[in-house]
Every structure is written in C-alpha cells, then in structure tokens.
Write a protein that holds these residues in place. Sequence first.
Motif, PDB file in Angstrom:
ATOM      1  N   MET A 124     -13.277  23.144 -25.920  1.00 42.78           N
ATOM      2  CA  MET A 124     -12.291  24.203 -25.732  1.00 42.78           C
ATOM      3  C   MET A 124     -11.443  24.435 -26.981  1.00 42.78           C
ATOM      4  O   MET A 124     -10.270  24.791 -26.897  1.00 42.78           O
ATOM      5  CB  MET A 124     -11.419  23.926 -24.515  1.00 42.78           C
ATOM      6  CG  MET A 124     -12.187  23.999 -23.228  1.00 42.78           C
ATOM      7  SD  MET A 124     -11.082  23.935 -21.842  1.00 42.78           S
ATOM      8  CE  MET A 124     -11.822  22.651 -20.879  1.00 42.78           C
ATOM      9  N   LEU A 125     -12.051  24.218 -28.148  1.00 37.24           N
ATOM     10  CA  LEU A 125     -11.370  24.467 -29.413  1.00 37.24           C
ATOM     11  C   LEU A 125     -11.774  25.812 -30.007  1.00 37.24           C
ATOM     12  O   LEU A 125     -11.193  26.260 -30.982  1.00 37.24           O
ATOM     13  CB  LEU A 125     -11.674  23.336 -30.400  1.00 37.24           C
ATOM     14  CG  LEU A 125     -11.204  21.954 -29.931  1.00 37.24           C
ATOM     15  CD1 LEU A 125     -11.730  20.870 -30.839  1.00 37.24           C
ATOM     16  CD2 LEU A 125      -9.683  21.915 -29.834  1.00 37.24           C
ATOM     17  N   LEU A 126     -12.770  26.440 -29.405  1.00 38.07           N
ATOM     18  CA  LEU A 126     -13.178  27.809 -29.698  1.00 38.07           C
ATOM     19  C   LEU A 126     -13.289  28.539 -28.373  1.00 38.07           C
ATOM     20  O   LEU A 126     -13.586  27.922 -27.348  1.00 38.07           O
ATOM     21  CB  LEU A 126     -14.548  27.847 -30.396  1.00 38.07           C
ATOM     22  CG  LEU A 126     -14.603  27.669 -31.898  1.00 38.07           C
ATOM     23  CD1 LEU A 126     -16.047  27.660 -32.379  1.00 38.07           C
ATOM     24  CD2 LEU A 126     -13.813  28.738 -32.626  1.00 38.07           C
ATOM     25  N   PRO A 127     -13.103  29.841 -28.372  1.00 37.76           N
ATOM     26  CA  PRO A 127     -13.195  30.583 -27.110  1.00 37.76           C
ATOM     27  C   PRO A 127     -14.599  30.551 -26.518  1.00 37.76           C
ATOM     28  O   PRO A 127     -15.593  30.483 -27.245  1.00 37.76           O
ATOM     29  CB  PRO A 127     -12.811  32.017 -27.492  1.00 37.76           C
ATOM     30  CG  PRO A 127     -12.600  32.050 -28.949  1.00 37.76           C
ATOM     31  CD  PRO A 127     -12.763  30.687 -29.505  1.00 37.76           C
ATOM     32  N   GLN A 128     -14.672  30.579 -25.187  1.00 43.48           N
ATOM     33  CA  GLN A 128     -15.960  30.691 -24.500  1.00 43.48           C
ATOM     34  C   GLN A 128     -16.678  31.927 -25.014  1.00 43.48           C
ATOM     35  O   GLN A 128     -16.065  32.970 -25.196  1.00 43.48           O
ATOM     36  CB  GLN A 128     -15.761  30.799 -22.985  1.00 43.48           C
ATOM     37  CG  GLN A 128     -15.391  29.494 -22.321  1.00 43.48           C
ATOM     38  CD  GLN A 128     -16.444  28.427 -22.473  1.00 43.48           C
ATOM     39  OE1 GLN A 128     -16.204  27.422 -23.120  1.00 43.48           O
ATOM     40  NE2 GLN A 128     -17.600  28.619 -21.905  1.00 43.48           N
ATOM     41  N   GLY A 129     -17.961  31.790 -25.247  1.00 45.94           N
ATOM     42  CA  GLY A 129     -18.758  32.911 -25.733  1.00 45.94           C
ATOM     43  C   GLY A 129     -19.028  32.859 -27.224  1.00 45.94           C
ATOM     44  O   GLY A 129     -19.842  33.629 -27.730  1.00 45.94           O
ATOM     45  N   ALA A 130     -18.361  31.964 -27.946  1.00 48.66           N
ATOM     46  CA  ALA A 130     -18.584  31.864 -29.393  1.00 48.66           C
ATOM     47  C   ALA A 130     -20.035  31.484 -29.691  1.00 48.66           C
ATOM     48  O   ALA A 130     -20.674  32.074 -30.564  1.00 48.66           O
ATOM     49  CB  ALA A 130     -17.626  30.851 -30.022  1.00 48.66           C
ATOM     50  N   LEU A 131     -20.572  30.528 -28.941  1.00 50.08           N
ATOM     51  CA  LEU A 131     -21.962  30.111 -29.162  1.00 50.08           C
ATOM     52  C   LEU A 131     -22.926  31.251 -28.858  1.00 50.08           C
ATOM     53  O   LEU A 131     -23.888  31.479 -29.602  1.00 50.08           O
ATOM     54  CB  LEU A 131     -22.301  28.881 -28.325  1.00 50.08           C
ATOM     55  CG  LEU A 131     -23.725  28.351 -28.497  1.00 50.08           C
ATOM     56  CD1 LEU A 131     -23.993  27.929 -29.933  1.00 50.08           C
ATOM     57  CD2 LEU A 131     -23.973  27.188 -27.544  1.00 50.08           C
ATOM     58  N   ALA A 132     -22.673  31.997 -27.801  1.00 51.45           N
ATOM     59  CA  ALA A 132     -23.535  33.127 -27.454  1.00 51.45           C
ATOM     60  C   ALA A 132     -23.549  34.163 -28.584  1.00 51.45           C
ATOM     61  O   ALA A 132     -24.596  34.737 -28.891  1.00 51.45           O
ATOM     62  CB  ALA A 132     -23.087  33.767 -26.149  1.00 51.45           C
ATOM     63  N   CYS A 133     -22.413  34.365 -29.223  1.00 50.58           N
ATOM     64  CA  CYS A 133     -22.348  35.296 -30.367  1.00 50.58           C
ATOM     65  C   CYS A 133     -23.170  34.767 -31.536  1.00 50.58           C
ATOM     66  O   CYS A 133     -23.891  35.522 -32.191  1.00 50.58           O
ATOM     67  CB  CYS A 133     -20.911  35.501 -30.812  1.00 50.58           C
ATOM     68  SG  CYS A 133     -19.926  36.456 -29.653  1.00 50.58           S
ATOM     69  N   VAL A 134     -23.068  33.470 -31.802  1.00 51.23           N
ATOM     70  CA  VAL A 134     -23.824  32.861 -32.903  1.00 51.23           C
ATOM     71  C   VAL A 134     -25.324  32.991 -32.649  1.00 51.23           C
ATOM     72  O   VAL A 134     -26.097  33.301 -33.563  1.00 51.23           O
ATOM     73  CB  VAL A 134     -23.423  31.383 -33.098  1.00 51.23           C
ATOM     74  CG1 VAL A 134     -24.376  30.660 -34.037  1.00 51.23           C
ATOM     75  CG2 VAL A 134     -21.995  31.288 -33.613  1.00 51.23           C
ATOM     76  N   GLU A 135     -25.742  32.765 -31.413  1.00 46.79           N
ATOM     77  CA  GLU A 135     -27.173  32.820 -31.087  1.00 46.79           C
ATOM     78  C   GLU A 135     -27.771  34.208 -31.333  1.00 46.79           C
ATOM     79  O   GLU A 135     -28.969  34.327 -31.530  1.00 46.79           O
ATOM     80  CB  GLU A 135     -27.400  32.396 -29.642  1.00 46.79           C
ATOM     81  CG  GLU A 135     -27.151  30.894 -29.456  1.00 46.79           C
ATOM     82  CD  GLU A 135     -27.179  30.464 -28.011  1.00 46.79           C
ATOM     83  OE1 GLU A 135     -26.922  31.307 -27.100  1.00 46.79           O
ATOM     84  OE2 GLU A 135     -27.414  29.256 -27.770  1.00 46.79           O
ATOM     85  N   LYS A 136     -26.951  35.247 -31.359  1.00 52.15           N
ATOM     86  CA  LYS A 136     -27.422  36.612 -31.571  1.00 52.15           C
ATOM     87  C   LYS A 136     -27.454  37.017 -33.046  1.00 52.15           C
ATOM     88  O   LYS A 136     -27.926  38.099 -33.377  1.00 52.15           O
ATOM     89  CB  LYS A 136     -26.527  37.591 -30.806  1.00 52.15           C
ATOM     90  CG  LYS A 136     -26.605  37.442 -29.313  1.00 52.15           C
ATOM     91  CD  LYS A 136     -25.614  38.357 -28.625  1.00 52.15           C
ATOM     92  CE  LYS A 136     -25.570  38.072 -27.139  1.00 52.15           C
ATOM     93  NZ  LYS A 136     -24.499  38.822 -26.477  1.00 52.15           N
ATOM     94  N   CYS A 137     -26.941  36.186 -33.928  1.00 55.29           N
ATOM     95  CA  CYS A 137     -26.854  36.544 -35.352  1.00 55.29           C
ATOM     96  C   CYS A 137     -28.221  36.485 -36.022  1.00 55.29           C
ATOM     97  O   CYS A 137     -29.098  35.735 -35.600  1.00 55.29           O
ATOM     98  CB  CYS A 137     -25.879  35.613 -36.058  1.00 55.29           C
ATOM     99  SG  CYS A 137     -24.189  35.899 -35.529  1.00 55.29           S
ATOM    100  N   PRO A 138     -28.407  37.307 -37.073  1.00 59.32           N
ATOM    101  CA  PRO A 138     -29.714  37.395 -37.728  1.00 59.32           C
ATOM    102  C   PRO A 138     -30.110  36.096 -38.437  1.00 59.32           C
ATOM    103  O   PRO A 138     -29.318  35.537 -39.185  1.00 59.32           O
ATOM    104  CB  PRO A 138     -29.537  38.534 -38.726  1.00 59.32           C
ATOM    105  CG  PRO A 138     -28.077  38.637 -38.950  1.00 59.32           C
ATOM    106  CD  PRO A 138     -27.408  38.174 -37.701  1.00 59.32           C
ATOM    107  N   ARG A 139     -31.331  35.656 -38.180  1.00 60.98           N
ATOM    108  CA  ARG A 139     -31.833  34.411 -38.763  1.00 60.98           C
ATOM    109  C   ARG A 139     -32.908  34.643 -39.815  1.00 60.98           C
ATOM    110  O   ARG A 139     -33.072  33.833 -40.704  1.00 60.98           O
ATOM    111  CB  ARG A 139     -32.429  33.519 -37.670  1.00 60.98           C
ATOM    112  CG  ARG A 139     -31.436  33.096 -36.647  1.00 60.98           C
ATOM    113  CD  ARG A 139     -32.098  32.262 -35.607  1.00 60.98           C
ATOM    114  NE  ARG A 139     -31.193  32.040 -34.501  1.00 60.98           N
ATOM    115  CZ  ARG A 139     -31.256  31.008 -33.705  1.00 60.98           C
ATOM    116  NH1 ARG A 139     -32.196  30.117 -33.853  1.00 60.98           N
ATOM    117  NH2 ARG A 139     -30.393  30.885 -32.731  1.00 60.98           N
ATOM    118  N   ILE A 140     -33.671  35.694 -39.668  1.00 61.39           N
ATOM    119  CA  ILE A 140     -34.809  35.948 -40.559  1.00 61.39           C
ATOM    120  C   ILE A 140     -34.534  37.194 -41.389  1.00 61.39           C
ATOM    121  O   ILE A 140     -33.978  38.176 -40.891  1.00 61.39           O
ATOM    122  CB  ILE A 140     -36.113  36.150 -39.753  1.00 61.39           C
ATOM    123  CG1 ILE A 140     -36.379  34.954 -38.835  1.00 61.39           C
ATOM    124  CG2 ILE A 140     -37.296  36.423 -40.662  1.00 61.39           C
ATOM    125  CD1 ILE A 140     -36.711  33.668 -39.536  1.00 61.39           C
ATOM    126  N   GLY A 141     -34.984  37.146 -42.669  1.00 56.84           N
ATOM    127  CA  GLY A 141     -34.947  38.219 -43.633  1.00 56.84           C
ATOM    128  C   GLY A 141     -34.256  39.430 -43.264  1.00 56.84           C
ATOM    129  O   GLY A 141     -33.840  40.312 -43.839  1.00 56.84           O
TER     130      GLY A 141
END
Length: 141
Positions: A124-141
Amino acid sequence: MTGYLWLVWYEAPARSAIRHWTLAVTYEANDRAYATVYEVAIDSSGHYQSRVTRRVHLTSNHPSGAYNGKILLGEINDNVLCSLEPYSETAAELVNSRNRKRGPGAQTCHDWAMIIVRSLEDSMLLPQGALACVEKCPRIG
C-alpha cells in the motif's frame, strides 16, 4: 517530503528488440524535473546488476536508446525513497535467480520493474492499479 515514482521506457534498437525500462523518482511532477533513476543492467557475466543514477532529466535519453515515454505510478513518501535501492537490489537477485533456472533472458528489466511495483502496491505504498498500468506499457520496439 513527497516524491513521484515514474516508469520510463526508451526506444529499442530494433523493432523486434525489447525496450529498456527504468524507475525514476522526482520531486516535481513535470518533464523538466531532475530524477534519480533506478534500473538494472546486464554485466559481463550476463547477470543483472542494480544501478542508481542521480540528477538526470526525467525525459533524457539513455545510453541504451532515446527517451520514448513514461507514466506516473504515484506519489511516494520518504520511507519508500529510502527503500528503493534495497528493493532494486532484491528484485535484481530474483530476476537473476529465475534466469539461472529458466535460462538467460527468461526475465528482463520489465520483470524487475514489475517485481518492485507489485511489492510497493501490495504494501500500500503505491495506489492500487499501478501494476496494471505497468503491465500495459510498451515492451517491444
């Protein structure tokens, strides 16, 4: 004092290559802010090592590629700031451990970042949903 935690990604060297991810902490929520950047980099033996770089513009280029984007994960307090370096080192150890079992490259800087964000969100040191946002970020080229 309140800081801001960002996920920052950089251009990949090729369309099929992975983008480099870092976590950055600023004291201002704007692109001109200076940041402390936390990341992992592969050493000569193929293991990820945690690295911290201070006083970098949030939107600066990285030696691995040009700046491409960022998302704000949330506000963090001084207790979190003091813990980020040990979190980074522990996450690097976890990635290296999994890579020894599954083979080189099985886990990357993306997994390192998600381990840290998941841990901060679970605590609980970051808001709920932070991980879900990270999982959507671009990983490939």
